[in-house]
Write an enzyme that holds these catalytic residues in place. Structure first.
Site, short mmCIF file in Angstrom:
data_model
loop_
_atom_site.label_atom_id
_atom_site.label_comp_id
_atom_site.label_asym_id
_atom_site.label_seq_id
_atom_site.Cartn_x
_atom_site.Cartn_y
_atom_site.Cartn_z
N CYS A 118 -1.69 2.46 12.90
CA CYS A 118 -0.75 1.38 13.26
C CYS A 118 0.68 1.71 12.89
CB CYS A 118 -1.13 0.06 12.58
SG CYS A 118 -2.36 -0.85 13.47
N ASN A 119 1.04 2.98 12.99
CA ASN A 119 2.41 3.34 12.68
C ASN A 119 2.88 4.38 13.70
OD1 ASN A 119 4.80 4.48 11.42
ND2 ASN A 119 4.19 3.29 9.63
#
Ligand code: PLP
Length: 795
Positions: free
Chosen positions: A396-397
């Site tokens: 999620c980055n």
């Protein structure tokens, strides 16, 4: 119980204390090596007991009424709100706290307020942002991603008020959730220096606040909006929060929506007007009934966290020391040939240990001793067998991962179209990893966790020899008749038990595999996905029997006398029109049109055997006009019949019609397992169709294990027998650890395979095999047949 940990001075003493305390307080972590605290941390027994006692002792009503139970809830919520603000040293005069379901919801509240501003809003965010911050850009009028801290500084120091005709929002994470890097908190203050800009700051403190104290004591330098995950701090309850600086609260006045709890009066029949709440900001933003029981739990969480860990500053010191230890050991790891094992994604090595610039997360990838990347899927498989809980992939980055892995946007797009998705199997594309391994520590992590993780990496990923894995090397292209067919096996229902073909019974072999192999599958009634033993080990207990006399497939489960049966005939319509319903289903992600059996008895039988709502389906007939013969059998591409083109020692085809294994290789593997004190693997765990064996009269040590690595083709049954070609090694996963008799999961043989049979990050055992589709000769084989193998020429 007193605050014992507050009296503990030294790091070692504190670590020893945590180690002891954890035994009683964290029973769920007993055997697990939990290293995903950046995902969520764990909760203690004391917290759960306290919450339980609280719930049993008090009646909590809906806060929006006047009853005593309602008043109790209201009081409770207000008190917890204050305690939380106090935890962040945020003065009630300058700040308000809004409860949200998670950190993302807190970010969305801010986004919604800015979206309603006249003229829209300008959005700027840092490349290290979590996906939840990145998504805000979709609602902005214009947006920009700062690719470095320097870009942010340049922008902050440029006094010109570029957004004079609108408002702007600047968002960044206080700590990267990918590699734990901590970003300068002073940016919020810098932004405020030029008020004519009308720029607001949104600090995402979800990762940061979980292992360190966030100090909002000076409102003049604090962020306007701070998003928090309370789950990541306490492990329980599942809540987030938004802390708003009251000076910035006016942006919410433009909010159009109102819900129960956020208005004083609503008129909606003849006239349409409403009066928004005029009280504190949180009353305006907390729509509907508050999660009061979670908020009650939060009180217990605050108290328990203090008792068990002391202050967040202590947690910070403790976790920083652990992260430094972990980082230092990982950087120095080397293979026997002196090459590095880990590529670590950190801004600067020396930052570990300094909690102002580095949190307790290490992001990295592994390389083998020839410098090739180790697939993260492989790492996950081994970790899951060893009960190690970590995170791999894009975490999620998106910006941080792309920068660390040096992936250009076109490469990410290409990876996406090549089928790579977050969590997919192919995680090395064009020679570059597409994700990272993330190890994150939390308050209850200890030195022994770090040591255990290092031992795990050392055991599986550090090459101690200078030699590549054992490959059987044939002297030249050679014909050999050493082997024979020991047994033939089919799996009539995909992923379920085997059916061994009786000895010496002639059996038809076709392009798409052995007759009756994977003719049926079991699909989930809700998702219509074909179930696999990997997720449902109990499928191993489902025993199909081919009853040719009665013309039926019978299915039984050990321990019950019940049985179901369906006709073998592919087209039973003349007998029973309603036997099937057509349905779009998927097998391994690929769509097929399956025929589902409608009988409730079949569905009930299988659902209770596996434990999920499911039923039996038949693959479409291979001969039908259905395009997908690919799924008529072992869900595979048709074998490319181009003998002579297979030159590499090991081709990496994922799936094939027939799987062949060698008993000699299995014997070698089992010797290795036993020499380490493990339990020998039964041949059934490899779910092969053809088991080849050498003469049982060979003296020990004269077998040829791994000879199949070098084979190009084989002919079964002499002169006019069918010829089969080998397509490459079969890539293995932890499914080989499922005992096919009991359905239980073990660690072997995958552990030993991973150590002895890993090629380019893939663990291989057995070879994919296909019939060479040419002449119309005999296509029957049987166990006992002689096998002539042809080894390919070494170039
Ligand atoms: C976990 C995390 C989020 C998302 O938090 P949720 O509570 O899952 O919505 C956002 N930002 C960062 C930095 C995080 O670590």
């Amino acid at each position: 119980m007193a605050n014992i940990c507050e009296s503990l001075e030294g790091l070692e003493e504190y670590d020893n204390y945590i180690e002891r305390m954890r035994e009683d307080e964290y029973p769920t972590l007993k055997d697990a090596l939990y290293l995903d605290h950046a995902g969520t941390t764990s909760y203690s027994k004391r917290l759960m007991d306290r919450f339980h006692t609280d719930m049993m002792a008090n009646l909590f009503g809906n806060p929006h009424s006047a009853s005593p139970s309602s008043q109790r809830s209201t009081l409770e919520v207000d008190s917890v709100r204050m305690q939380l603000l106090h935890l962040f040293k945020a003065d009630l005069e300058y700040f308000d706290l809004v409860f949200t379901s998670n950190a993302t919801a807190a970010i969305k509240l801010v986004m919604e307020a800015f979206r309603e501003q006249e003229g829209g809003f300008w959005y700027r965010y840092h490349v290290d942002s979590h996906t939840s911050l990145v998504g805000v850009r979709e609602c902005a009028k214009e947006h920009r991603c700062f690719e470095s801290d320097e870009e942010v500084e340049v922008w902050l120091n440029n006094e010109s008020a570029e957004a004079a005709n609108g408002v702007s929002l600047f968002a960044y994470p206080a700590q990267s959730n990918m590699n734990g890097r901590r970003l300068p908190l002073k940016w919020c203050e810098s932004l405020r220096r030029t008020p004519q800009r009308r720029a607001y700051s949104l600090l995402d403190a979800a990762a940061y606040a979980s292992t360190t104290s966030l100090d909002l004591g000076d409102a003049s330098v604090a962020p306007d909006f701070t998003a928090l995950s309370l789950t990541k701090i306490f492990g329980f309850p599942d809540l987030g929060a938004l802390i708003v600086r009251k000076d910035a609260a006016h942006v919410f006045q433009k909010r159009k929506y109102f819900g129960g709890g956020t208005v004083d009066m609503v008129v909606c029949v003849k006239e349409q007007w409403h009066a928004k709440k005029s009280g504190p900001l949180h009353e305006l933003l907390e729509d509907g009934t508050l999660p009061i029981h979670s908020i009650v739990a939060l009180r217990s969480a605050l108290q328990t966290h203090r008792e068990l860990f002391g202050t967040l500053d202590q947690v910070s010191k403790h976790t920083a020391a652990l992260a430094k230890q972990l980082y230092t050991a990982l950087v120095s790891l080397r293979h026997a040939n002196d090459t590095h094992v880990c590529a670590i994604y950190a801004s600067g090595g020396s930052s570990y240990g300094d909690s102002t610039i580095q949190g307790p997360i290490v992001a990295f990838n592994l390389r083998d001793n020839r410098g090739n990347w180790v697939s993260n899927t492989e790492v996950e498989k081994l970790a899951s067998i060893k009960n190690v809980h970590l995170r791999t992939g894009g975490v999620c980055n998106p910006g941080g991962v792309a920068q660390s892995l040096d992936l250009a946007p076109w490469e990410m797009r290409e990876n996406f179209s090549a089928g790579h998705r977050c969590g997919g199997e192919n995680d090395i594309l064009n020679g570059k990893p597409t994700g990272v391994i993330r190890v994150s520590l939390g308050a209850m992590s200890t030195r022994s966790d770090v040591a255990r993780f290092l031992a795990f990496v050392d055991e599986f990923f550090v090459d101690k020899t200078l030699h590549p894995p054992e490959l059987w090397l044939s002297p030249s292209k050679s014909l050999s008749q050493r082997f024979h067919v020991e047994s033939l096996t089919v799996y009539p229902v995909k992923s379920c038990g085997r059916w061994q073909i009786p000895h010496a019974m002639p059996w038809e072999i076709r392009n798409e595999g052995l007759a009756w192999d994977r003719e049926w599958c079991i699909v989930h009634q809700g998702t219509a996905k074909a179930l696999s033993q990997k997720q449902h080990p109990r499928m191993a207990l489902i025993r199909p029997t081919l009853d040719f006399k009665a013309g039926m497939l019978r299915i039984s489960v050990p321990g019950t006398s019940e049985q179901i049966a369906v006709p073998l005939s592919a087209d039973p319509t003349p007998f029973d029109e309603d036997a099937f319903s057509q349905r779009d289903a998927t097998v391994c992600g690929d769509p097929i049109r399956a025929r589902l059996y409608t009988s409730p008895a079949i569905a009930n039988f299988l659902s209770s055997a596996i434990g999920v709502p499911c039923t039996l389906a038949r693959f479409p007939a291979a001969s039908g006009n259905f395009s997908s013969t690919r799924h008529s059998k072992a869900h595979l591409p048709q074998a490319k019949s181009t003998p002579g083109t297979i030159q590499r020692p090991i081709l990496l085809s994922n799936e094939s019609p027939i799987l062949t294994i060698s008993r000699s290789s299995l014997n070698r593997l089992n010797e290795q397992i036993k020499s380490q004190g493990g339990r020998a693997a039964h041949p059934s765990v490899f779910r092969a169709n053809i088991v080849l064996a050498e003469s049982s009269l060979l003296p020990p040590g004269h077998e040829q294990p791994w000879a199949e690595d070098e084979w190009e083709s084989m002919r079964i049954g002499g002169q006019d027998g069918p010829t089969l070609e080998f397509l490459g090694g079969c890539r293995r996963c932890q499914m080989v650890c499922i005992d096919q008799v009991s359905g239980e999961k073990n660690q072997e043989p995958f552990l030993t395979l991973a150590k002895t049979r890993r090629f380019g990050g893939r663990v291989l055992f057995g070879v994919h095999t296909a019939l060479v589709a040419e002449k119309g000769g005999r296509t029957m084989i049987r166990s006992g047949d002689v096998v002539e193998t042809v080894a390919r020429l070494d170039e």
